[in-house]
Every structure is written in structure tokens, then in C-alpha cells.
Motif scaffolding. Structure first.
Motif, PDB file in Angstrom:
ATOM      1  N   ILE A  28      37.290  41.084  37.643  1.00 34.30           N
ATOM      2  CA  ILE A  28      37.526  39.648  37.786  1.00 34.30           C
ATOM      3  C   ILE A  28      36.984  38.893  36.580  1.00 34.30           C
ATOM      4  O   ILE A  28      37.633  38.002  36.029  1.00 34.30           O
ATOM      5  N   ALA A  29      35.773  39.285  36.143  1.00 30.44           N
ATOM      6  CA  ALA A  29      35.169  38.626  34.989  1.00 30.44           C
ATOM      7  C   ALA A  29      36.050  38.800  33.752  1.00 30.44           C
ATOM      8  O   ALA A  29      36.247  37.860  32.974  1.00 30.44           O
ATOM      9  N   LYS A  76      35.066  48.334  38.423  1.00 30.77           N
ATOM     10  CA  LYS A  76      34.652  47.719  39.681  1.00 30.77           C
ATOM     11  C   LYS A  76      35.192  46.294  39.795  1.00 30.77           C
ATOM     12  O   LYS A  76      35.353  45.591  38.798  1.00 30.77           O
ATOM     13  N   ARG A  78      33.539  40.021  50.711  1.00 34.26           N
ATOM     14  CA  ARG A  78      32.903  40.139  49.394  1.00 34.26           C
ATOM     15  C   ARG A  78      33.896  39.861  48.273  1.00 34.26           C
ATOM     16  O   ARG A  78      33.878  40.520  47.235  1.00 34.26           O
ATOM     17  N   TYR A  79      34.805  38.912  48.519  1.00 35.96           N
ATOM     18  CA  TYR A  79      35.797  38.552  47.518  1.00 35.96           C
ATOM     19  C   TYR A  79      35.527  37.161  46.940  1.00 35.96           C
ATOM     20  O   TYR A  79      36.419  36.541  46.368  1.00 35.96           O
ATOM     21  N   SER A  80      34.287  36.650  47.098  1.00 37.63           N
ATOM     22  CA  SER A  80      34.006  35.276  46.680  1.00 37.63           C
ATOM     23  C   SER A  80      34.450  35.005  45.249  1.00 37.63           C
ATOM     24  O   SER A  80      34.974  33.938  44.939  1.00 37.63           O
ATOM     25  N   MET A  81      34.226  35.979  44.388  1.00 38.76           N
ATOM     26  CA  MET A  81      34.505  35.752  42.972  1.00 38.76           C
ATOM     27  C   MET A  81      35.992  35.699  42.656  1.00 38.76           C
ATOM     28  O   MET A  81      36.380  35.241  41.587  1.00 38.76           O
ATOM     29  N   SER A  88      40.571  45.434  42.876  1.00 40.76           N
ATOM     30  CA  SER A  88      39.355  45.586  43.673  1.00 40.76           C
ATOM     31  C   SER A  88      39.512  46.675  44.721  1.00 40.76           C
ATOM     32  O   SER A  88      38.543  47.175  45.264  1.00 40.76           O
ATOM     33  N   ASP A 134      34.153  43.224  40.648  1.00 44.77           N
ATOM     34  CA  ASP A 134      33.583  42.010  40.055  1.00 44.77           C
ATOM     35  C   ASP A 134      33.727  42.019  38.533  1.00 44.77           C
ATOM     36  O   ASP A 134      33.995  40.993  37.921  1.00 44.77           O
TER      37      ASP A 134
END
Lengths: 274, 234
Positions: free
Chosen positions: A95-96, A90, A39-42, A84, A92
Motif C-alpha cells: 500500500i505504501a 506484505k 486490518r485494512y485501515s491503510m 494483500s 502494508d
């Protein structure tokens, strides 16, 4: 058509793009399987934006792009992994935050110096003209390092991806392997974004893994299939870009999207017949 | 000397107190069930034993066993739901604990095969893990844990989400490993009825205090009487 295909190899800039692109396609496909499953795609997406910021600064300072962006993106990868794992914000969202900040810095630095010229456009959406001979050599060395490390630690990467708490409880240093994965990802992204573009490189990480997972049901098959799919899609994409004068990065992504649809269809048919 | 001795262990879950001064010991060949309500720190204590989380104070001492000889059955994770992996790949990964491997050795494959047979999952060994039923998945994870150890198994609520028949099967399988193969078992569970049937020792963690002793002693406690109806004195 064959003539056009062979012509592709006659230009020095195309040959450079083919060598580096194929290696990046291979590395990103291998790493992508782990990143998608964890679940690290981003993270790939975030890192490419950080890479864009770093490239803009390198351009403004007139220094070698890889020399600046590799260390900056590697540091960002460590940060993102830490965040993460254990943070109040959180994963995601963090990352954003980081990726949009890096993008903003890149745009500000550019507007203060060169303005949005063709170099900056190349960083955003990729350019097959971007690679110098030194870049090619550095890229080859880095990609080979990524491949070798991935193969050597393949079994460990499987255990850590499948069940981190089991691996940790039974004495595997999971932190080391997570760090290794993010380090390899950072390097792959920085090399790949020159050809693919900062906005498009993350699809090279995510697409092949998801595509092969439509059909394959064991880890080894998923890894091997996504490597093959990724390299084949890269060649087809580059060929289309060459034959019809389309941007290389966008063409490769479009081919990947088609492959994903085809594999999804095969998967559905396969399961219906099973 | 005990295989594991826990002395006055205190631990936090997030930043609230979860484990409050728990003491117990496990001998070779024991079947210990850690029971108690939600939020009494059972899983946190298990993480402490496994070294996944630091203790605030107290000691946990192992004797004659290292953390590379522990088999662990964690709670199933979200990641595993769509993870493409064959049963054989999952079971073999238990051998990673035996040190670095570029390729698995013939001996690794033999051990994996033996444990696959022992768990009665030979017929599904090429199937994808995520398409199996809950009970089958737990057997696969047990086989993996057995690839890592023949000495000590730690299980974290292995029967959660399983129907009563599958639960009973899993208990008797674990109990057989304990009796016939001499594997020491520590299990965290909600399931007190099955615990007292199979375990020889009980650690009961309740909000109003802990109990540690043999199953027979546990049956005389007030907590047990509340659950099992108090026997003759009711």
C-alpha cells in the motif's frame, strides 16, 4: 449561534457540501468498521493518494474529476486487495508503495502543467467549494448505492469479516464480498476526498469505527454508533469551519479526534464500574 | 457408500509437499481424529476436505452431503481478539450457510437458541465474544458450526491453548454430539491420548508414513506403542 447555524444552510455551496459530506460520513463509517477489523485501515489511506494522483491528471487534461478518479481508484482498490491477499510483498508495504507512487505522479503532472494552484491545494486538504451540481448528483447516487448494498449484505459482511475461513468453508463466496467492500470503499473515498482532502479522508474511515469500539461490544451497536458519531462529528466540524473560517476537512478530523478521546474515557469508566 | 472418501491425496503447504498420498474414508456417525507431529500436513489436509485449498492430485468424494452442510471450527484468528460481536451474533452467523438473508428468520433464531442451550452457554449469550475464556469461545464457535450443520463437523485443533479441565469438557461435549446427535466428526489434534479415548478411527500422519484404521488397530502400531509404552510386549 443558532443564527450562524441557520446561515450555513443559506449558501448553495454549503448546502452541497452538507448533503454530500453527510452521506460520505455515513458510508465511510459503515465501511470503516469492516476495514478496521480486517486490518485494512491503510487501504483507505492508499486509495486516497491514488485518488489525488487521478484528480491531478484530470485537472491537467481538463476533464471531469469524478469521471477519471472513480475508475482509477476502483482499479487500485482491486489491486490492493489482491496484493494483500496473496503476494510476497506484505500488504502494508504494498500500500505504501502504490500510494507514494500515485502521489509522486500527481505532483509531477501538476508541476508540468498548472503548478500547485488553489485547485490542487483543494485536492490535498479539501474544499467545500469543490462540488458542482453534477458532482452533487453523482455523489448522491453513489452514496445511496453504497448504503443500500451495505444494508442488503450486512449479515454476509459480518460473517466474512468475523471469520473468513468459516464463511468460505461453508459455501459463502468470500471473494465476492471482499471485492464488494473494496469497491464500495473506493467509491466512498473518491467522493469524500473532494471535501475532506486526500490527506484527511482516511480518518473519516478509521475514526468513527475506533471511536464506537471504545464503548460498544456488539457488531450491530458498533456499526450504528459509528454511523451516528460520524455524521454528528461531520456537522459539528462543518459548523466550526463555517463559523470560524477554518478548513472544513481539518475541522471535521479534529472533532473526530475529540470524540475518540471522549469515547475512550467513557469506555475506561464503564469498564471500571463493570 | 462412504460419506467422505479420500484417495491418494497430495497437497502443498506454501510450495513444499505437505500431504503425501493420504487415503481414508469416513462413514456416517464416525469420530475420526487426524493426529501427527507439527508440519505433517494435518491442517492442510483439512483445508483440502473443506475445499479451501486445491489438491495437487487425488480425489476427495462426498456422498449425501454438500459444502453447505458442513460445520467447521477453524483455529481462532487474530482478528477475533478485538472483534466486537455478541455471542448471539456469532452463533446466528452460522445460519448464513442456508442461503441469502436480508434478515434472519424466526426459524434461524430458534435454531441458534437451541444450539446455544445445547452448548451450555445460555447465560452468556449477550456477552461480547472476545471477553470470554478460551473454552467458552470454542463452545460459541461449536454452536455456530451446529447452526450450519447437523451432519458433519470438522474441527481444527479445538483444544489448543485450553487447560486440561476445559479440554476434557470440550472432548466430552463433542463426543456427546457424535453419540447422541449422530453428528459425524473429523478433528485435527495433537492430543493423542484423548483421541484414542473418544475417536473410533485414527488417521496418523507422520514424517515416515501414514496410518489409517480403527482406534483398536492404531493401538497395535509402533507409533502408538512408543507413546503408550508398548503394553505387554515391552
Amino acid at each position: 449561534m443558532l443564527d450562524t447555524f441557520l446561515q450555513m444552510f443559506e449558501y448553495a455551496f454549503m448546502l452541497r457540501a452538507i448533503i454530500v459530506g453527510a452521506l460520505v460520513a455515513l458510508c465511510s463509517a459503515l465501511l470503516g468498521v469492516t476495514l478496521v477489523l480486517k486490518r485494512y485501515s491503510m487501504i483507505g489511506d492508499g486509495l486516497s493518494h491514488v485518488g489525488f494522483g487521478a484528480l491531478c491528471i484530470a485537472l491537467a487534461m481538463n476533464v471531469a474529476p469524478l469521471a477519471v478518479s472513480v475508475p482509477v481508484v476502483v482499479i487500485a482498490a482491486f489491486l490492493l486487495l489482491q496484493i494483500s491477499e496473496n503476494s510476497k510483498i506484505k500488504g502494508d508495504a504494498a500500500i505504501a508503495l502504490i500510494s507514494s507512487t500515485a502521489l509522486a505522479v500527481g505532483v509531477i503532472v501538476t508541476s508540468m502543467t498548472t503548478g500547485i494552484n488553489s485547485d490542487v491545494n483543494g485536492y490535498m486538504f479539501g474544499s467545500i467549494l469543490a462540488m458542482s451540481d453534477t458532482d452533487v448528483i453523482v455523489s448522491i447516487i453513489l452514496s445511496v448505492a453504497v448504503l443500500v448494498l451495505y444494508i442488503v449484505f450486512y449479515n454476509k459482511i459480518f460473517s466474512v469479516t468475523f471469520d473468513e475461513s468459516f464463511a468460505r468453508a461453508t459455501g459463502t463466496k468470500t471473494k465476492t464480498y471482499n471485492t464488494l467492500i473494496s469497491l464500495l470503499t473506493a467509491i466512498t473515498i473518491v467522493i469524500g476526498m473532494r471535501i475532506m482532502g486526500a490527506m484527511l479522508i482516511s480518518s473519516l474511515v478509521i475514526f468513527p469505527a475506533l471511536t464506537s469500539m471504545r464503548v460498544c461490544r456488539s457488531f450491530k451497536r458498533v456499526v450504528i454508533t459509528s454511523a451516528i458519531v460520524s455524521v454528528v462529528c461531520f456537522f459539528i466540524g462543518l459548523f466550526i469551519s463555517f463559523a470560524y473560517s477554518m478548513p472544513a476537512g481539518a475541522s471535521v478530523v479534529a472533532v473526530n479526534a475529540v470524540a475518540f478521546l471522549v469515547f475512550s474515557l467513557i469506555g475506561i469508566i464503564k469498564r471500571r464500574n463493570a | 457408500m462412504s460419506m467422505i472418501s479420500c484417495e491418494k491425496v497430495y497437497m502443498n503447504y506454501d510450495s513444499t509437499k505437505a500431504v503425501n498420498g493420504v487415503s481414508f474414508s469416513v462413514e456416517k456417525g464416525d469420530f475420526l481424529c487426524i493426529v501427527g507431529e507439527n508440519g505433517t500436513g494435518k491442517s492442510t489436509l483439512l483445508k483440502g476436505i473443506l475445499g479451501l485449498q486445491k489438491l495437487n492430485s487425488g480425489t476427495i468424494v462426498f456422498s449425501g452431503i454438500t459444502n453447505r452442510e458442513i460445520g467447521y471450527l477453524p483455529q481462532r484468528t487474530l482478528v477475533q481478539k478485538d472483534f466486537p460481536a455478541s455471542v448471539r451474533e456469532v452463533v446466528l452467523s452460522g445460519r448464513q450457510t442456508k442461503g441469502f438473508r436480508l434478515f434472519y428468520t424466526a426459524n434461524d433464531r430458534k435454531t441458534a437458541q437451541k444450539n446455544i442451550e445445547l452448548m451450555g452457554i445460555g447465560h452468556i449469550r449477550s456477552k461480547p465474544f472476545n471477553e470470554l475464556s478460551g473454552g467458552q469461545q470454542q463452545r460459541v464457535l461449536l454452536a455456530r458450526a451446529l447452526c450450519a450443520t447437523q451432519k458433519l463437523l470438522l474441527l481444527d485443533e479445538p483444544t489448543t491453548g485450553l487447560d486440561p479441565f476445559v479440554t476434557a469438557e470440550l472432548y466430552s461435549l463433542i463426543s456427546r454430539l457424535n453419540r447422541e446427535h449422530g453428528v459425524t466428526v473429523i478433528m485435527v489434534t495433537h492430543d493423542i491420548r484423548n483421541s484414542v479415548e473418544y475417536a473410533n478411527k485414527i488417521l496418523s500422519m507422520e514424517h515416515d508414513g501414514d496410518f489409517f484404521g480403527t482406534t483398536a488397530e492404531y493401538m497395535k502400531t509402533d507409533a502408538a506403542k512408543r507413546i503408550f509404552g508398548g503394553g505387554n510386549n515391552a
